[in-house]
Design a protein around this motif. Sequence first.
Motif, PDB file in Angstrom:
ATOM      1  N   LEU A 180      43.340  29.503  37.381  1.00 31.74           N
ATOM      2  CA  LEU A 180      43.396  28.412  38.365  1.00 31.74           C
ATOM      3  C   LEU A 180      42.281  28.547  39.398  1.00 31.74           C
ATOM      4  CD1 LEU A 180      47.243  28.035  38.961  1.00 31.74           C
ATOM      5  CD2 LEU A 180      45.759  26.816  37.359  1.00 31.74           C
ATOM      6  N   LEU A 181      41.957  29.774  39.766  1.00 34.07           N
ATOM      7  CA  LEU A 181      40.860  29.980  40.718  1.00 34.07           C
ATOM      8  C   LEU A 181      39.524  29.576  40.112  1.00 34.07           C
ATOM      9  CD1 LEU A 181      41.920  33.369  42.348  1.00 34.07           C
ATOM     10  CD2 LEU A 181      41.664  31.166  43.517  1.00 34.07           C
ATOM     11  N   LEU A 182      39.325  29.902  38.846  1.00 41.28           N
ATOM     12  CA  LEU A 182      38.083  29.502  38.175  1.00 41.28           C
ATOM     13  C   LEU A 182      37.941  27.981  38.149  1.00 41.28           C
ATOM     14  CD1 LEU A 182      37.997  32.001  35.168  1.00 41.28           C
ATOM     15  CD2 LEU A 182      36.428  31.945  37.113  1.00 41.28           C
ATOM     16  N   GLN A 183      39.076  27.292  38.055  1.00 40.39           N
ATOM     17  CA  GLN A 183      39.046  25.825  38.043  1.00 40.39           C
ATOM     18  C   GLN A 183      38.904  25.238  39.445  1.00 40.39           C
ATOM     19  OE1 GLN A 183      42.639  24.570  36.024  1.00 40.39           O
ATOM     20  NE2 GLN A 183      42.327  26.030  34.352  1.00 40.39           N
ATOM     21  N   SER A 184      39.179  26.030  40.472  1.00 37.06           N
ATOM     22  CA  SER A 184      39.197  25.521  41.852  1.00 37.06           C
ATOM     23  C   SER A 184      37.873  25.703  42.584  1.00 37.06           C
ATOM     24  CB  SER A 184      40.313  26.213  42.649  1.00 37.06           C
ATOM     25  OG  SER A 184      41.575  25.990  42.047  1.00 37.06           O
ATOM     26  N   VAL A 185      37.027  26.631  42.136  1.00 35.30           N
ATOM     27  CA  VAL A 185      35.779  26.912  42.840  1.00 35.30           C
ATOM     28  C   VAL A 185      34.606  26.187  42.168  1.00 35.30           C
ATOM     29  CG1 VAL A 185      36.622  29.161  43.579  1.00 35.30           C
ATOM     30  CG2 VAL A 185      35.317  28.980  41.457  1.00 35.30           C
ATOM     31  N   ARG A 186      33.463  26.239  42.835  1.00 37.37           N
ATOM     32  CA  ARG A 186      32.251  25.641  42.284  1.00 37.37           C
ATOM     33  C   ARG A 186      31.617  26.629  41.300  1.00 37.37           C
ATOM     34  NH1 ARG A 186      29.497  24.944  48.004  1.00 37.37           N
ATOM     35  NH2 ARG A 186      30.350  27.069  48.000  1.00 37.37           N
ATOM     36  N   VAL A 187      31.414  26.187  40.081  1.00 34.65           N
ATOM     37  CA  VAL A 187      30.970  27.069  39.008  1.00 34.65           C
ATOM     38  C   VAL A 187      29.630  27.730  39.320  1.00 34.65           C
ATOM     39  CG1 VAL A 187      30.327  27.203  36.573  1.00 34.65           C
ATOM     40  CG2 VAL A 187      32.239  25.742  37.293  1.00 34.65           C
ATOM     41  N   ASN A 188      28.691  26.981  39.844  1.00 30.05           N
ATOM     42  CA  ASN A 188      27.332  27.491  40.032  1.00 30.05           C
ATOM     43  C   ASN A 188      27.071  28.091  41.408  1.00 30.05           C
ATOM     44  OD1 ASN A 188      26.544  26.670  37.416  1.00 30.05           O
ATOM     45  ND2 ASN A 188      26.222  24.571  38.158  1.00 30.05           N
ATOM     46  N   TYR A 189      28.063  28.083  42.280  1.00 30.36           N
ATOM     47  CA  TYR A 189      27.825  28.551  43.643  1.00 30.36           C
ATOM     48  C   TYR A 189      28.785  29.657  44.087  1.00 30.36           C
ATOM     49  CZ  TYR A 189      25.103  24.241  43.875  1.00 30.36           C
ATOM     50  OH  TYR A 189      24.195  23.251  43.624  1.00 30.36           O
ATOM     51  N   ASP A 190      29.961  29.693  43.527  1.00 29.04           N
ATOM     52  CA  ASP A 190      30.977  30.640  43.969  1.00 29.04           C
ATOM     53  C   ASP A 190      31.230  31.705  42.911  1.00 29.04           C
ATOM     54  OD1 ASP A 190      31.258  29.014  46.233  1.00 29.04           O
ATOM     55  OD2 ASP A 190      32.778  27.777  45.235  1.00 29.04           O
ATOM     56  N   LEU A 191      31.863  32.805  43.342  1.00 24.68           N
ATOM     57  CA  LEU A 191      32.153  33.917  42.445  1.00 24.68           C
ATOM     58  C   LEU A 191      33.643  34.237  42.465  1.00 24.68           C
ATOM     59  CD1 LEU A 191      29.302  36.376  43.593  1.00 24.68           C
ATOM     60  CD2 LEU A 191      29.203  34.720  41.708  1.00 24.68           C
ATOM     61  N   VAL A 192      34.163  34.596  41.303  1.00 23.79           N
ATOM     62  CA  VAL A 192      35.537  35.071  41.192  1.00 23.79           C
ATOM     63  C   VAL A 192      35.497  36.406  40.469  1.00 23.79           C
ATOM     64  CG1 VAL A 192      37.866  34.625  40.335  1.00 23.79           C
ATOM     65  CG2 VAL A 192      36.419  32.715  41.076  1.00 23.79           C
ATOM     66  N   GLY A 193      35.966  37.463  41.145  1.00 25.26           N
ATOM     67  CA  GLY A 193      35.845  38.793  40.561  1.00 25.26           C
ATOM     68  C   GLY A 193      37.142  39.591  40.622  1.00 25.26           C
ATOM     69  N   ASN A 194      37.203  40.613  39.800  1.00 26.04           N
ATOM     70  CA  ASN A 194      38.350  41.517  39.751  1.00 26.04           C
ATOM     71  C   ASN A 194      38.240  42.525  40.894  1.00 26.04           C
ATOM     72  OD1 ASN A 194      40.300  43.404  39.192  1.00 26.04           O
ATOM     73  ND2 ASN A 194      39.668  43.786  37.093  1.00 26.04           N
ATOM     74  N   GLY A 195      39.211  42.505  41.801  1.00 25.86           N
ATOM     75  CA  GLY A 195      39.205  43.432  42.925  1.00 25.86           C
ATOM     76  C   GLY A 195      39.968  44.708  42.663  1.00 25.86           C
ATOM     77  N   GLY A 196      40.602  44.809  41.493  1.00 29.33           N
ATOM     78  CA  GLY A 196      41.380  46.000  41.182  1.00 29.33           C
ATOM     79  C   GLY A 196      42.763  45.945  41.794  1.00 29.33           C
ATOM     80  N   HIS A 197      43.723  46.611  41.164  1.00 25.92           N
ATOM     81  CA  HIS A 197      45.102  46.691  41.662  1.00 25.92           C
ATOM     82  C   HIS A 197      45.711  45.305  41.872  1.00 25.92           C
ATOM     83  CE1 HIS A 197      44.354  50.938  42.196  1.00 25.92           C
ATOM     84  NE2 HIS A 197      43.299  50.657  42.935  1.00 25.92           N
ATOM     85  N   ASN A 198      45.544  44.434  40.859  1.00 27.65           N
ATOM     86  CA  ASN A 198      46.099  43.077  40.910  1.00 27.65           C
ATOM     87  C   ASN A 198      45.549  42.249  42.070  1.00 27.65           C
ATOM     88  OD1 ASN A 198      48.011  43.199  38.631  1.00 27.65           O
ATOM     89  ND2 ASN A 198      49.028  44.754  39.868  1.00 27.65           N
ATOM     90  N   ARG A 199      44.308  42.509  42.425  1.00 25.87           N
ATOM     91  CA  ARG A 199      43.642  41.717  43.456  1.00 25.87           C
ATOM     92  C   ARG A 199      42.489  40.925  42.835  1.00 25.87           C
ATOM     93  NH1 ARG A 199      44.020  46.697  46.586  1.00 25.87           N
ATOM     94  NH2 ARG A 199      45.669  46.507  48.127  1.00 25.87           N
ATOM     95  N   ILE A 200      42.257  39.757  43.387  1.00 25.06           N
ATOM     96  CA  ILE A 200      41.149  38.903  42.945  1.00 25.06           C
ATOM     97  C   ILE A 200      40.330  38.551  44.171  1.00 25.06           C
ATOM     98  CG2 ILE A 200      40.513  36.791  41.728  1.00 25.06           C
ATOM     99  CD1 ILE A 200      43.491  36.768  40.720  1.00 25.06           C
ATOM    100  N   ILE A 201      39.022  38.689  44.067  1.00 29.90           N
ATOM    101  CA  ILE A 201      38.130  38.376  45.191  1.00 29.90           C
ATOM    102  C   ILE A 201      37.343  37.112  44.859  1.00 29.90           C
ATOM    103  CG2 ILE A 201      36.329  39.250  46.714  1.00 29.90           C
ATOM    104  CD1 ILE A 201      36.979  42.053  45.667  1.00 29.90           C
ATOM    105  N   VAL A 202      37.378  36.170  45.763  1.00 28.68           N
ATOM    106  CA  VAL A 202      36.635  34.917  45.589  1.00 28.68           C
ATOM    107  C   VAL A 202      35.558  34.833  46.662  1.00 28.68           C
ATOM    108  CG1 VAL A 202      36.773  32.403  45.563  1.00 28.68           C
ATOM    109  CG2 VAL A 202      38.639  33.765  44.601  1.00 28.68           C
TER     110      VAL A 202
END
Length: 262
Positions: A180-202
């Motif tokens: 859902l986060l990948l669908q909510s952000v701008r593909v070419n401008y924003d980043l979605v990454g694995n923060g570890g321990h069930n965390r996601i960093i946008v």
Amino acid sequence: MHQRTTFMNIFILLCASNVAGVLYLDTYELLFMLSASFLIGLLAMFTSSRIGFALLIVNVLGHGFYSVGVTWGKELNFDIQMIRILKQCIYTLSAVASWLLMYSINKARERYISLEKEVMELRKLEPSTDILTFNEFMERAKLLISGMKRRGEKAYYVVFEVLGEKDYQKRVVYEKLTQLLLQSVRVNYDLVGNGGHNRIIVFLSNTGEEGVQIVLQRLAQKVDAEYNLTMNDFVYSIHDVADDFAAFSEAMASWRRGHAAS
């Protein structure tokens, strides 16, 4: 190839000691040797190499002292002495082979885990979700922060943390949330990454507080459309991105350690 040869040599050594035990030891002695070797191997598998080696030495020396003790003061002819020495060598060979086998298996397992970790670090995307691995996220964030600083732009990052008591439930929520986060952000401008321990960093580049709220509202709408996902399944916090990558990196390191960073 070298590792395979090592395993083969150790296995041959173990088989040779067992064959020798069958040929030269009586039933009680053979059962004792097999039990001792099994115990040494088992302990070597579940303890550190130092402890395992110490136990091996204790076993070999203990049996040696026992053999000397039971024959102390007795007059033994040469043939009997040679038989006792042979039996002691068989005991020792079996124990050493068992320890070496488990030691080699442990080392191979450690190498495998280390290689797997290195492969994960080199990957750019997390296999199950297609979000960025942490290392790749940081590399791309560094480039964005550098450009942001040069152009005088502003950016934010949002840390999402999945809630729940059971690991498998957290994993299900985590995977749905990433999509859902990948669908909510701008593909070419924003980043979605694995923060570890069930965390996601946008990482939301070139945006203000209004832009952050737009992304969060978009996410909330998508969550509402999901059958078994609610906004109560996770929490999030919003942070300014410093125009210095070192400060941003330290903030990320703090989150990775499990402590909140401002």
